[in-house]
Design a protein around this motif. Structure first.
Motif, PDB file in Angstrom:
ATOM      1  N   GLY A   1       9.833   4.145  -2.081  1.00 14.01           N
ATOM      2  CA  GLY A   1      10.410   5.395  -2.575  1.00 14.01           C
ATOM      3  C   GLY A   1      11.129   6.175  -1.497  1.00 14.01           C
ATOM      4  N   PHE A   2      10.744   5.984  -0.261  1.00 15.81           N
ATOM      5  CA  PHE A   2      11.378   6.718   0.830  1.00 15.81           C
ATOM      6  C   PHE A   2      12.321   5.830   1.633  1.00 15.81           C
ATOM      7  CE2 PHE A   2      11.787   8.682   4.950  1.00 15.81           C
ATOM      8  CZ  PHE A   2      11.937  10.032   4.639  1.00 15.81           C
TER       9      PHE A   2
ATOM     10  N   VAL B   1       1.451   4.802  -4.301  1.00 14.01           N
ATOM     11  CA  VAL B   1       0.740   4.985  -3.038  1.00 14.01           C
ATOM     12  C   VAL B   1       1.639   5.799  -2.118  1.00 14.01           C
ATOM     13  CG1 VAL B   1      -0.044   3.766  -0.965  1.00 14.01           C
ATOM     14  CG2 VAL B   1      -0.584   2.846  -3.242  1.00 14.01           C
ATOM     15  N   VAL B   2       1.162   6.981  -1.728  1.00 15.57           N
ATOM     16  CA  VAL B   2       1.902   7.801  -0.762  1.00 15.57           C
ATOM     17  C   VAL B   2       1.094   7.796   0.527  1.00 15.57           C
ATOM     18  CG1 VAL B   2       2.811  10.106  -0.244  1.00 15.57           C
ATOM     19  CG2 VAL B   2       2.766   9.295  -2.615  1.00 15.57           C
TER      20      VAL B   2
ATOM     21  N   PRO C   1       1.233  -4.605  -8.643  1.00 12.57           N
ATOM     22  CA  PRO C   1       1.111  -3.589  -7.583  1.00 12.57           C
ATOM     23  C   PRO C   1       1.666  -2.228  -8.016  1.00 12.57           C
ATOM     24  CG  PRO C   1       2.886  -5.121  -7.068  1.00 12.57           C
ATOM     25  CD  PRO C   1       2.254  -5.616  -8.334  1.00 12.57           C
ATOM     26  N   PRO C   2       1.216  -1.173  -7.355  1.00 15.03           N
ATOM     27  CA  PRO C   2       1.796   0.157  -7.608  1.00 15.03           C
ATOM     28  C   PRO C   2       3.146   0.277  -6.906  1.00 15.03           C
ATOM     29  CG  PRO C   2       0.170   0.268  -5.844  1.00 15.03           C
ATOM     30  CD  PRO C   2       0.173  -1.153  -6.328  1.00 15.03           C
ATOM     31  N   SER C   3       3.776   1.440  -7.041  1.00 13.43           N
ATOM     32  CA  SER C   3       4.958   1.746  -6.221  1.00 13.43           C
ATOM     33  C   SER C   3       4.465   2.292  -4.885  1.00 13.43           C
ATOM     34  CB  SER C   3       5.812   2.833  -6.863  1.00 13.43           C
ATOM     35  OG  SER C   3       6.021   2.551  -8.199  1.00 13.43           O
TER      36      SER C   3
ATOM     37  N   ARG D   1      13.261  15.859  -2.071  1.00 15.24           N
ATOM     38  CA  ARG D   1      14.268  16.117  -1.029  1.00 15.24           C
ATOM     39  C   ARG D   1      13.572  16.263   0.312  1.00 15.24           C
ATOM     40  NH1 ARG D   1      16.379  21.413  -1.636  1.00 15.24           N
ATOM     41  NH2 ARG D   1      15.857  21.468   0.551  1.00 15.24           N
ATOM     42  N   LEU D   2      13.586  15.211   1.089  1.00  9.67           N
ATOM     43  CA  LEU D   2      12.891  15.256   2.379  1.00  9.67           C
ATOM     44  C   LEU D   2      13.823  14.758   3.475  1.00  9.67           C
ATOM     45  CD1 LEU D   2       9.430  13.661   1.479  1.00  9.67           C
ATOM     46  CD2 LEU D   2       9.927  16.071   1.825  1.00  9.67           C
TER      47      LEU D   2
END
Ligand code: GLU
Length: 316
Positions: free
Chosen positions: A162-163, A204-205, A228-230, A297-298
């Motif tokens: 995601g990042f 998962v973060v 699996p998760p994201s 927004r990072l």
């Protein structure tokens, strides 16, 4: 889908939570809450030699003090049967084998490899197909063997982070077979996969020091037949020297501020600033962050915690 998001906070009681941990946990919390989802608190207390007395209670207090909340709570040491079942499944599918390589080779087997260990040490396969069973391995070295997961040669694992975007690699090239247990004590890679699967985690973060672990975990998901998760891996907070935030950069433990009787507003203010949601340092409440900040927004870069910033927060 908004109502199916399941996230998790997964502190390991191996030390005090610091500003870097707070940033990851805040963003994990925000992503779950922004999605209208569920958040799980999971104490990862299996890293026995490194678990510190009292650290679990302190971590819990720190995160509550920050204002974070969660919907369910689990403790890994109470879930050993689930991990052992998974290990047994891998054994019956011939995906793990006993390994007697030295402690030095195996030191990353149980911890989340986020303490800066070199992950580029490919396991050369010394114990692959060497022993008929665990007893033979034990007879050879006089101690309990570890269990190593057999990585298929040339198999590539990819995922859309995601990042960080698309990540892909041939696991056998850079990791090779990796340990998942010692004796019947399961290690990090296996445990985290079993838990994320059993708890229905959808995203998962965590810190991007665990990016290389993700492909190993994907191999386990595949071997166990699970989806699996994201994944969403966040850049770490670093000190002025560019290295991950640590004691040498000053005391950035959350408990330093908490035990002075102060609220979390300055910690939250620095976190909001570090996420690019505020131009200057000022105090923020969690409610304000949740209401005003766009968690999608990072900034792309690693964030530096300077001595001045630590002092402003009440740390340092
Ligand atoms: N418990 C690990 C840590 O403290 C996190 C593992 C994970 O998120 O997969 O860093």
């Amino acid at each position: 889908m908004a109502d199916t998001y399941v996230g998790r906070l997964a502190p390991a009681p191996t030390g005090a939570l610091h500003l870097g941990n707070a940033r990851t946990f805040l963003l994990a919390w925000l992503r779950a809450r922004a999605a209208g989802g569920k958040l799980i608190y999971r104490l990862e207390d299996l890293d026995h030699p490194k678990v510190k007395p009292g650290a679990a209670e302190e971590a819990h207090r720190d995160l509550e003090w920050l204002g974070l909340d969660w919907d369910e709570e689990y403790v890994q040491s109470e879930r050993m049967d689930l991990y052992r079942d998974a290990l047994e499944r891998l054994y019956h599918a011939s995906r793990v084998y006993p390994c007697i390589c030295t402690r030095r080779d195996l030191e990353s087997y149980q911890s989340a490899p986020n303490a800066g260990e070199d992950l580029e040490n490919r396991y050369p396969g010394l114990c692959r197909d060497r022993f008929a069973d665990a007893a033979a391995a034990e007879a050879e070295c006089g101690r309990e063997p570890a269990w190593r997961f057999r990585v298929h040669d040339g198999e590539s694992f990819g995922f859309l982070d995601g990042f960080h975007g698309w990540r892909e690699g041939v696991l056998s090239d850079w990791s090779g077979d990796f340990p998942v247990a010692r004796g019947d004590r399961p290690g990090y890679q296996l445990v985290v996969v079993v838990d994320d699967h059993r708890m229905g985690v959808t995203e998962v973060v965590r810190g991007d020091d665990l990016l290389p672990s993700t492909q190993r975990q994907l191999a386990l998901y595949q071997a166990l037949g699970w989806t699996p998760p994201s994944f969403y891996h966040l850049p770490l907070v670093v000190g002025p020297d560019g290295r991950r935030l640590a004691k040498r950069h000053g005391d950035s433990r959350l408990s330093v501020v908490r035990t002075q009787g102060m609220g979390p507003e300055r910690v939250l203010g620095w976190l909001a600033w570090s996420c690019g949601w505020a131009e200057n340092l000022r105090e923020w409440t969690l409610a304000e962050i949740r209401e005003k900040c766009d968690v999608s927004r990072l900034p792309r870069e690693r964030v530096t915690a300077t001595p001045d910033a630590l002092r402003w927060i009440g740390m340092g």
